[in-house]
Design an enzyme around this catalytic site. Structure first.
Site, PDB file in Angstrom:
ATOM      1  N   HIS A 198      -5.862  -0.464   6.317  1.00 36.07           N
ATOM      2  CA  HIS A 198      -7.087   0.400   6.173  1.00 36.07           C
ATOM      3  C   HIS A 198      -6.402   1.968   5.988  1.00 36.07           C
ATOM      4  CE1 HIS A 198     -10.660  -1.373   6.424  1.00 36.07           C
ATOM      5  NE2 HIS A 198     -10.489  -2.000   7.799  1.00 36.07           N
ATOM      6  N   LYS A 204     -20.911   5.965  11.931  1.00 35.27           N
ATOM      7  CA  LYS A 204     -21.535   6.986  11.079  1.00 35.27           C
ATOM      8  C   LYS A 204     -22.940   6.912  10.687  1.00 35.27           C
ATOM      9  CE  LYS A 204     -20.185   6.010   6.554  1.00 35.27           C
ATOM     10  NZ  LYS A 204     -21.196   6.365   5.397  1.00 35.27           N
TER      11      LYS A 204
END
Length: 976
Positions: A182, A613
Site C-alpha cells: 500500500h 473514512k
C-alpha cells in the site's frame, strides 16, 4: 546530533506450560537479581547507542556537507529541544525564523539529517528491545510480559487448560499475517538493507563492549561509520514509480532474514512449551502483492505468475542452502554408526557415487536431495542452483515428497543417538517446509465487485443471453444460479472480448495453472472488494467455473470450488448488511454444500480503513464489532448443520484510524467467540519494516500474534457484555458518526481544506506505490483511497481519523435527556475499565492524541488560500480535539496522555524535538512549491536530471517535501 533516552516495550520468550507457574527458587532469584544488574552495568544503554549513532552521523555530515551545514543542523536541534522540552518561547521564534530563511538546498540537508537520525534511533530502539527481551528471559517465567507465550500459557494454566487443550486448538487453528503493498511504505529497499547492517553492527558492538575488546570495538565503529556514510550517500527517495515487480521484491526481502528462520524458531518455542505434543503448522504467511487488482491496473496475470515464481524461488533457494549446510554437518561414517533401512535406501538412490563419501550415507543422501531440489527450482522457476555436486535429478512432485526425505534423515538420526544434531538444523528445516512448502506464502486474489459485474455482463452478451446490466438483484441471482448448474461454458470461440474481460479471465486461468504447479496453499482466497449484494459472490463463483477452478456444477454431489469466495465489507452500510449478504449466499440451493465440500471454510474480510473514512473512528470500530458478533451467531448454526467454519480477516492498517495499534490488545478486544483459532490480518505500509526488518523483533511480533490468538480462543469471559454497555456504545456510535460526517461530508469546502492543508497532493506524487492514491480523478473525499487519507492526516499531526467525533459523542451521552450526568459518567468509566473493546479503543486513541500536535497542525492551515474557510474548519477541529481530550480524561481518570504507558510517553517526548523541524520545513517547502510557476504543456519535473546535472528549483522543492514525508513517517513509525 545528541539524543535523549527512550525505552520501548519488550517481550521475553516463552517457557513450558509445565513450568510457567513454577516459582523460581530463592537461589535462582538471587542469581537473577545479581546477574541482571551486572549485565546492565557492563553493557551500553539505549542512550549510549543513540549517542554513538548520533555522533557518527554528525561526523559524517561534517565530512560530507562541511562544518557550516553541521553547525546549522546542530543549532536547529538545540532550538527544537529548547522549544519542545523546555517550553522556551524565544527558542521557538528563533527556530521558526531560521527554518523559513533556509534555501531549498540547505532545507534538504537539514531534512535528510533529521530523517536519518530518526532512522538510526529506530535501529537503536529495536536493538534495545531485543536486549530487554533477552534479559527478561534470563530472569525466568516470573518476569514474562503480556504478549509473550510464557505469559499466555501461564494464564491458560491458571484457567484450568492443559497442554493438550492448547495443542488441540493449534491443530485446527489458522493464523496468518498477510503482507500487502500500500502507498505508505516510504523506505527504499537499499535503505532498509543498509539499516539491517547497522543493526547487526550495533548488536556486535554490545558484545565487544562487554568483552572489553578495544581493538575489535574500534573496527566495529569504523564499520558503523562506513555504513552510515553509505546511508548518507544513498538516495532516500525513488526517482521512478514503484512497479508491482518492485513491490514483490520488497516484501520478499523480509524472508531470508526473518520469516524463513524465525518462524521455525517460534514453532520451536511452542514445542518446548508443549513437550511430547505435536504442534500443527497453524501459522502461515500471506501476501497480496501480485494478486491485488482492486484499483491497480498494473496487476495482471503476468504479475501473478511473477509473484508466485519469485516466491517459490525464495523458498527453494533457502532449502538448497540449508540442505547444503546439512551435508557439511552430517559427516557421520557408516563404519562408526548405523543408519535406518529407509536412510540407507535414500543414500543408495542418490546419484552421488564419489568414493570419498562412500561411507557417509547422510552426505550421499543429502547430495541426492539437493539434486532433486535443484531440478525442482528449475522446473518451477527456470532458475539454476548455485552448486552442483551432481547433475540436477528428478524434480520433487510437491513439498510433501521433500519433507518425507527429511523425515527419513530425522528419524535415522534420532534412532542412532544423534537427536541433538536432528534438533539443531534438521527439525527447523522440516518445520520450514511444513509452513512454506514450495509456495512460500498464500497469495490472495482481489478485485472490485463492479469489475466482475462488467465481465459477467459481457460474457452473457456474447453468448446471446440476458442483458445482465438491466436485471435487478433477484433476477441476477436467478440467472447466475441457472448458469452455475449448467455444464457448458459461456465463452464463444472467435468472439472479440474487451481488454477488461480478457485480463480478468486470464487471472482466473493463471490461478488454475498455479495451484497445480505450486500446490493448493499457493492460492486459496478470492476477495471481493465492495461486496454489496449476494450476486457479487455468485459472479466470482461463475468466473471460477468458466476458468476451470470449479469442478462439477452447482448442486452436483461432487462439485467443489478451488478458491474461497471471500466478501470484503468496507463501508458502514456494508458492515450492517454483512450477515444478511453472506447468509443469503449460503442459503441458496447447493451453495452451503459446495462450500462444505470445498474445505468447509468461509473467509470474510472486514475493512477498517474505508469504514473509518465513511463513519469516523468510534463508529467504524463499533460497526465492526457488531458485524463480528452477528456473523459468529450465524455461523454457529452453519457449523452445526454443514460443518462450515468462519474465519475473519481483519484489514488493519498502520494508523489507529485504519485499525492499527498493538496487535495483542486488538485481538483480545475482539468479541467473544470471534477468533476461535481462526484469524487473518493485514500488515501494511511502513509497519512491515518496523515489525519485521529486525529478525528477533519480527519473531517477538509473531509471538504476540500467537499468544493473543491462544488467549482470545481459550479464555472466554464468564459473563456476556452487559446490555447497558451495548446500548451506550450504540448511542456513542450514532453521535460520533453524526459529528464526523457533519465535518467531513457536510461542511462546504472541506475537500478544498483537506487538499490544501495536508500533503495529500505531494503524497500522490511520491513514488511509494504502484497503485494510484485515488480511485477516480476527482477531489471528492468519497473517491479518495482511505490509505493516503489517513497518511496525510498523520503527516500534518492532526491524525483526525484516529479520534474525531468521540468527544462530542461522549458529551452528548453525558447530557442525554432524562438521565443523570453522574450516573452516565459512572457507566462509561465502568465500560472503559472492564470492557476490552472500549478499553483498547481508548488506549489507541490515547496514543493518537499524544502524537497529534495542533500547534504544528496550525502551520499547515496557513497554506490554504481561503483564510476564512481555513480558520472556520480548523477551529472546529481544535474544539473537537479539546472535547475528545477532556472526555478521555474523564473516562480514564488521567489528565495527561499516556500515563499508563510511561515508556511510550518517554519515547515520544524524546522524538518530538527531532520531528518538529521536519514538519516546519515541510510546510515551508509546500508553500514555495505550490507558488512555483506552472510548467509549459508537455513538460514535467517528474523526470530526474541526468547524473551530475543541477536540479531545477521546483525539483529541489519537491525532493525536500518528499524527504520530509519520509522523515515524519519514519519518526512516528505508524502513520500509514
Amino acid at each position: 546530533m545528541r539524543p535523549s533516552p527512550t525505552r520501548p516495550n519488550t517481550h521475553p520468550p516463552s517457557h513450558t506450560m509445565a513450568t510457567a507457574k513454577k516459582a523460581p527458587t530463592p537461589s535462582a532469584k538471587r542469581t537473577a537479581r545479581a546477574s541482571a544488574p551486572r549485565a546492565a552495568a557492563s553493557a551500553p544503554s539505549l542512550i549510549d547507542d543513540i549517542r554513538v549513532l548520533g555522533r557518527i552521523l554528525g561526523d559524517v555530515i561534517r565530512e560530507q556537507e562541511g562544518r557550516e551545514v553541521f553547525e546549522l543542523i546542530e543549532r536547529i536541534r538545540q532550538l527544537a529541544v529548547a522549544y519542545r522540552s523546555k517550553r522556551d518561547a524565544d527558542a521557538g521564534k528563533h527556530l521558526d525564523k531560521l527554518l523559513k530563511g533556509l534555501s531549498a538546498d540547505r532545507a534538504v540537508s537539514v531534512i535528510r539529517a533529521f530523517s536519518y537520525f530518526s532512522h538510526l534511533a529506530n535501529i537503536a530502539e529495536d536493538q534495545h528491545q531485543v536486549r530487554q527481551s533477552r534479559l527478561q528471559a534470563a530472569q525466568g517465567a516470573a518476569q514474562a510480559s503480556p504478549g509473550t507465550l510464557a505469559h499466555s500459557l501461564s494464564r491458560l494454566l491458571d484457567a484450568g487448560h492443559s497442554s493438550e487443550d492448547v495443542a488441540e486448538l493449534l491443530a485446527r487453528a489458522y493464523l496468518s499475517p498477510v503482507l500487502t503493498a500500500h502507498p505508505t511504505e516510504v523506505q527504499r529497499k537499499s535503505i532498509l538493507d543498509t539499516e539491517r547492517h547497522i543493526g547487526q553492527l550495533l548488536a556486535q558492538r554490545h558484545l565487544l563492549v562487554a568483552a572489553g575488546d578495544a581493538t575489535a570495538l574500534h573496527d566495529t565503529d569504523l564499520a558503523l561509520r562506513a555504513r552510515i556514510t553509505q546511508l548518507w550517500q544513498t538516495r532516500m527517495l525513488r526517482y521512478t514509480k514503484l512497479t508491482v515487480a518492485d513491490e514483490i521484491e520488497n516484501v520478499l526481502s523480509y524472508y531470508p532474514g526473518t520469516f524463513l528462520t524465525e518462524i521455525p524458531r517460534l514453532y520451536g518455542q511452542l514445542e518446548a512449551a508443549l513437550p511430547g505434543l505435536e504442534v500443527a503448522p497453524f501459522l502461515r504467511m500471506g501476501h497480496w502483492i501480485g494478486g491485488d487488482r482492486d484499483g491497480n491496473p498494473n496487476v495482471t496475470a503476468d504479475t501473478l505468475k511473477l509473484a508466485l515464481s519469485r516466491q517459490a524461488e525464495v523458498a527453494l533457494r533457502h532449502y538448497l542452502r540449508q540442505v547444503h549446510e546439512l551435508g557439511a554437518e552430517l559427516s557421520m561414517s557408516g563404519r562408526l554408526v548405523g543408519v535406518s533401512p529407509d536412510m540407507q535406501a535414500l543414500a543408495d538412490r542418490s546419484p552421488d557415487h564419489n568414493p570419498h563419501r562412500e561411507d557417509e550415507p547422510y552426505r550421499r543422501a543429502l547430495t541426492g536431495v539437493y539434486a532433486r531440489l535443484a531440478a525442482t527450482l528449475h522446473a518451477l522457476t527456470g532458475g539454476e542452483a548455485l552448486r552442483h555436486a551432481v547433475a540436477p535429478s528428478t524434480p520433487y512432485p510437491d513439498a510433501q515428497a521433500f519433507l518425507a526425505d527429511l523425515h527419513t534423515v530425522d528419524a535415522s538420526l534420532r534412532a542412532h543417538h544423534a537427536a541433538a544434531l536432528a534438533d539443531l538444523n534438521v527439525r527447523p528445516l522440516m518445520r520450514a517446509v511444513q509452513v512454506f512448502g514450495f509456495h512460500l506464502a498464500t497469495l490472495d486474489l482481489r478485485q472490485s465487485s463492479d469489475q466482475h459485474e462488467l465481465v459477467v455482463a459481457e460474457l452473457l452478451q456474447h453468448a446471446g443471453l440476458e442483458d445482465y446490466a438491466t436485471l435487478d438483484e433477484a433476477q441476477r441471482q436467478a440467472v447466475l444460479l441457472r448458469l452455475l448448474r449448467e455444464p457448458r461454458p459461456l465463452r464463444v470461440p472467435g468472439a472479440e472480448y474487451s481488454d477488461l474481460a480478457r485480463k480478468e479471465l486470464a487471472i482466473f486461468e493463471a490461478a488454475a495453472v498455479a495451484r497445480k504447479q505450486y500446490g493448493p496453499e499457493a492460492l486459496k482466497h478470492y476477495i471481493i472488494s465492495h461486496t454489496e449484494t449476494v450476486s457479487d459472490l455468485l459472479e466470482v463463483l461463475l468466473l471460477q467455473k468458466e476458468c476451470g477452478l470449479m469442478h462439477g456444477t452447482l448442486g452436483h454431489p461432487q462439485a467443489r470450488a478451488e478458491l474461497i469466495v471471500s466478501p470484503l465489507f468496507e463501508t458502514i452500510a456494508d458492515l450492517r448488511s454483512a450477515t444478511a449478504i453472506i447468509g443469503g449466499y449460503l442459503e441458496l440451493p447447493g451453495v452451503a454444500e459446495l462450500v462444505q465440500r470445498s474445505g468447509g471454510e468461509q473467509d470474510i474480510m472486514l475493512g477498517y480503513s474505508d469504514s473509518n473514512k465513511d463513519g469516523g473512528f468510534f463508529t467504524s470500530n463499533w460497526e465492526l464489532y457488531r458485524a463480528e458478533v452477528a456473523l459468529v451467531a450465524h455461523f454457529q448454526q452453519l457449523q452445526a448443520s454443514h460443518g462450515i467454519r468462519l474465519r475473519l480477516f481483519h484489514g488493519r492498517g498502520g494508523t489507529v484510524g485504519r485499525g492499527g495499534g498493538p496487535s495483542y490488545q486488538a485481538i483480545l478486544a475482539q468479541p467473544p467467540g470471534t477468533v476461535n483459532g481462526q484469524i487473518r490480518l493485514t500488515e501494511q505500509g511502513e509497519v512491515i519494516g518496523s515489525k519485521y526488518a529486525n529478525p528477533e523483533v519480527g519473531r517477538r511480533h509473531l509471538e504476540t500474534l500467537v499468544a493473543a490468538t491462544l488467549e482470545a480462543s481459550l479464555l472466554q469471559p464468564e459473563q456476556p457484555v452487559p446490555e447497558e454497555f451495548l446500548e451506550a456504545a450504540d448511542f456513542l456510535s450514532n453521535a460520533n458518526m453524526a459529528t464526523y460526517r457533519a465535518l467531513v461530508y457536510d461542511t462546504p469546502g472541506f475537500a478544498d481544506y483537506f487538499f490544501a492543508t495536508t500533503p495529500i497532493r505531494e503524497i500522490a506524487e511520491l513514488n511509494i506505490g504502484s497503485r494510484p492514491a485515488s480511485r477516480k480523478s476527482t477531489r471528492r473525499i468519497e473517491d479518495l483511497r482511505a490509505i493516503p487519507w489517513g497518511f496525510s492526516w498523520g503527516q500534518c499531526r492532526v491524525a483526525l481519523p484516529g479520534w474525531f467525533g468521540l468527544g462530542s459523542a461522549i458529551e452528548a451521552y453525558l447530557s442525554r435527556p432524562g438521565t443523570k450526568r453522574e450516573a452516565q459518567l459512572k457507566r462509561l468509566q465502568k465500560m472503559a475499565k472492564t470492557w476490552p473493546f472500549l478499553r483498547t479503543l481508548l488506549s489507541n486513541m490515547d496514543m493518537v492524541l499524544a502524537k497529534s500536535d495542533l500547534a504544528i497542525a496550525e502551520r499547515y492551515v496557513s497554506l490554504i488560500e481561503d483564510k476564512r474557510l481555513g480558520k472556520k474548519i480548523f477551529a472546529a477541529i481544535v474544539a473537537e480535539w479539546q472535547r475528545t481530550n477532556e472526555a478521555l480524561s474523564l473516562l480514564t481518570g488521567s489528565k495527561s496522555r499516556l500515563s499508563t504507558q510511561p515508556e511510550l510517553a518517554a519515547t515520544l517526548a524524546f522524538r518530538f524535538p527531532y520531528v518538529d523541524p521536519l514538519n516546519h520545513l515541510q510546510v515551508e517547502l509546500m508553500r514555495r512549491h505550490r507558488k512555483a510557476p506552472a510548467l509549459p504543456p508537455g513538460t514535467s519535473h517528474d523526470t530526474p536530471p541526468p547524473v551530475g546535472a543541477v536540479e531545477s528549483p521546483t525539483q529541489r522543492l519537491r525532493r525536500g517535501i518528499h524527504l520530509s514525508i519520509n522523515g515524519v513517517a519514519s519518526a512516528l513509525r505508524n502513520t500509514g
